[in-house]
Design a protein around this motif. Structure first.
Motif, mmCIF file in Angstrom:
data_model
loop_
_atom_site.group_PDB
_atom_site.id
_atom_site.type_symbol
_atom_site.label_atom_id
_atom_site.label_comp_id
_atom_site.label_asym_id
_atom_site.label_seq_id
_atom_site.Cartn_x
_atom_site.Cartn_y
_atom_site.Cartn_z
ATOM 1 N N GLN A 137 0.786 -1.230 0.000
ATOM 2 C CA GLN A 137 0.000 0.000 0.000
ATOM 3 C C GLN A 137 0.822 1.286 0.000
ATOM 4 O O GLN A 137 0.255 2.376 -0.088
ATOM 5 N N GLY A 138 2.124 1.167 0.111
ATOM 6 C CA GLY A 138 2.958 2.354 0.133
ATOM 7 C C GLY A 138 3.212 2.849 1.545
ATOM 8 O O GLY A 138 2.499 2.486 2.489
ATOM 9 N N PRO A 139 4.233 3.704 1.731
ATOM 10 C CA PRO A 139 4.622 4.149 3.073
ATOM 11 C C PRO A 139 3.553 4.960 3.792
ATOM 12 O O PRO A 139 3.510 4.970 5.018
ATOM 13 N N ARG A 140 2.690 5.656 3.054
ATOM 14 C CA ARG A 140 1.654 6.456 3.714
ATOM 15 C C ARG A 140 0.662 5.582 4.477
ATOM 16 O O ARG A 140 0.017 6.052 5.425
ATOM 17 N N ALA A 141 0.508 4.341 4.029
ATOM 18 C CA ALA A 141 -0.428 3.434 4.697
ATOM 19 C C ALA A 141 0.131 2.872 5.996
ATOM 20 O O ALA A 141 -0.598 2.271 6.786
ATOM 21 N N LEU A 142 1.431 3.086 6.214
ATOM 22 C CA LEU A 142 2.073 2.514 7.397
ATOM 23 C C LEU A 142 1.895 3.455 8.593
ATOM 24 O O LEU A 142 2.602 4.456 8.729
ATOM 25 N N THR A 143 0.931 3.130 9.435
ATOM 26 C CA THR A 143 0.753 3.837 10.697
ATOM 27 C C THR A 143 0.993 2.849 11.828
ATOM 28 O O THR A 143 0.837 1.637 11.657
ATOM 29 N N MET A 144 1.369 3.361 12.964
ATOM 30 C CA MET A 144 1.639 2.474 14.100
ATOM 31 C C MET A 144 0.375 1.741 14.540
ATOM 32 O O MET A 144 0.418 0.571 14.911
ATOM 33 N N ARG A 145 -0.760 2.434 14.439
ATOM 34 C CA ARG A 145 -2.018 1.804 14.836
ATOM 35 C C ARG A 145 -2.372 0.661 13.883
ATOM 36 O O ARG A 145 -2.804 -0.422 14.313
ATOM 37 N N LYS A 146 -2.215 0.917 12.587
ATOM 38 C CA LYS A 146 -2.535 -0.121 11.602
ATOM 39 C C LYS A 146 -1.583 -1.302 11.720
ATOM 40 O O LYS A 146 -1.979 -2.465 11.611
ATOM 41 N N LEU A 147 -0.325 -1.017 11.945
ATOM 42 C CA LEU A 147 0.666 -2.082 12.111
ATOM 43 C C LEU A 147 0.358 -2.921 13.344
ATOM 44 O O LEU A 147 0.441 -4.158 13.306
ATOM 45 N N ALA A 148 -0.017 -2.258 14.428
ATOM 46 C CA ALA A 148 -0.379 -2.995 15.639
ATOM 47 C C ALA A 148 -1.578 -3.897 15.394
ATOM 48 O O ALA A 148 -1.614 -5.043 15.867
ATOM 49 N N ALA A 149 -2.568 -3.403 14.639
ATOM 50 C CA ALA A 149 -3.742 -4.211 14.326
ATOM 51 C C ALA A 149 -3.351 -5.435 13.495
ATOM 52 O O ALA A 149 -3.867 -6.540 13.707
ATOM 53 N N GLU A 150 -2.443 -5.233 12.529
ATOM 54 C CA GLU A 150 -1.992 -6.347 11.698
ATOM 55 C C GLU A 150 -1.311 -7.428 12.538
ATOM 56 O O GLU A 150 -1.441 -8.621 12.258
ATOM 57 N N LEU A 151 -0.590 -6.991 13.542
ATOM 58 C CA LEU A 151 0.163 -7.924 14.374
ATOM 59 C C LEU A 151 -0.636 -8.448 15.565
ATOM 60 O O LEU A 151 -0.175 -9.336 16.278
ATOM 61 N N GLY A 152 -1.802 -7.874 15.789
ATOM 62 C CA GLY A 152 -2.602 -8.297 16.931
ATOM 63 C C GLY A 152 -1.965 -7.953 18.256
ATOM 64 O O GLY A 152 -1.970 -8.746 19.201
ATOM 65 N N THR A 153 -1.390 -6.751 18.314
ATOM 66 C CA THR A 153 -0.699 -6.334 19.526
ATOM 67 C C THR A 153 -1.060 -4.893 19.850
ATOM 68 O O THR A 153 -1.830 -4.253 19.121
ATOM 69 N N ALA A 154 -0.504 -4.380 20.923
ATOM 70 C CA ALA A 154 -0.758 -2.999 21.318
ATOM 71 C C ALA A 154 0.234 -2.060 20.644
ATOM 72 O O ALA A 154 1.364 -2.441 20.337
ATOM 73 N N VAL A 155 -0.192 -0.830 20.406
ATOM 74 C CA VAL A 155 0.689 0.163 19.799
ATOM 75 C C VAL A 155 1.936 0.361 20.651
ATOM 76 O O VAL A 155 3.041 0.523 20.118
ATOM 77 N N THR A 156 1.778 0.325 21.958
ATOM 78 C CA THR A 156 2.930 0.506 22.849
ATOM 79 C C THR A 156 3.981 -0.576 22.633
ATOM 80 O O THR A 156 5.184 -0.325 22.777
ATOM 81 N N SER A 157 3.524 -1.769 22.275
ATOM 82 C CA SER A 157 4.470 -2.856 22.009
ATOM 83 C C SER A 157 5.279 -2.584 20.753
ATOM 84 O O SER A 157 6.484 -2.872 20.695
#
Length: 206
Positions: A22-42
């Motif tokens: 999706q390109g670098p603009r799609a990379l947010t910490m919240r979205k990445l955390a959702a993909e990994l099934g973890t917390a943003v703090t992690s």
């Protein structure tokens, strides 16, 4: 719920997949955390803030491009194999390559590939200016081909397109040629034809 055994490499893998798709603009910490099934703090704990994450992705891309190896039994086949692998790797990660370029690391990224090309040009008996020209000619051939391929992918629908244009063209009395040019190009085959011709010319005496 935080996923157990989450590692820095797993975070980078997931981030790289998001950027590739999706390109670098799609990379947010919240979205990445959702993909990994973890917390943003992690995510922050493993890779720091978003800019640190992008820097880590760039560094990993540079390392991955440095892993290119030649295959084959002659300098000619090994040079062609390096060109084919480099093209494939560049096409596989266009957004990540763009990030490398934006951070001014393009030359560093290509250095290992250049060094591998030098090894094969030396094995073919080229030295000095001829070897340097051969290395750059192959590198530029790969980059140029990749840029053309990427541009064709992004260009708007052409009206008329190649099919309509060549169906109406005489092609100097060569209907088989017109039929072939009316088809979408086989970019892999076209690259192989061009890089083999280039390498043959570079390695020929004189």
């Amino acid at each position: 719920m935080t996923r157990p055994n989450l590692t820095r490499e797993a975070v980078l893998d997931a981030a790289a997949d998001l950027v590739k798709q999706q390109g670098p603009r799609a990379l947010t910490m919240r979205k990445l955390a959702a993909e990994l099934g973890t917390a943003v703090t992690s995510i922050y704990w493993h890779v720091g803030h978003r800019e640190s994450l992008l820097d880590a992705l760039v560094e990993r891309t540079v390392r991955e491009l440095g892993g290119i190896r030649a295959v084959g039994h002659t300098p000619r086949t090994r040079l062609v194999s390096l060109a084919r692998t480099l093209r494939r790797e560049l096409l596989a990660r266009p957004h990540l390559i763009a990030m490398v370029h934006e951070r001014g690391l393009t030359e560093r990224m290509f250095l290992p590939a250049q060094q591998a090309l030098i090894t094969e040009t030396h094995a073919a008996g080229l030295r000095g200016t001829r070897a340097a020209e051969a290395v750059r000619a192959v590198q530029f051939q790969v980059i140029g081909h990749v840029l053309v391929e990427r541009n064709r992918e992004r260009q708007p629908v052409q009206r008329p397109g190649e099919v309509e244009l060549w169906e109406a063209a005489a092609a100097d009395g060569d209907p088989a040629l017109a039929r072939m040019l009316a088809r979408a190009p086989d970019t892999e085959r076209l690259f192989l034809v061009s890089v083999r011709a280039l390498v043959d010319g570079l390695l020929s005496p004189g």
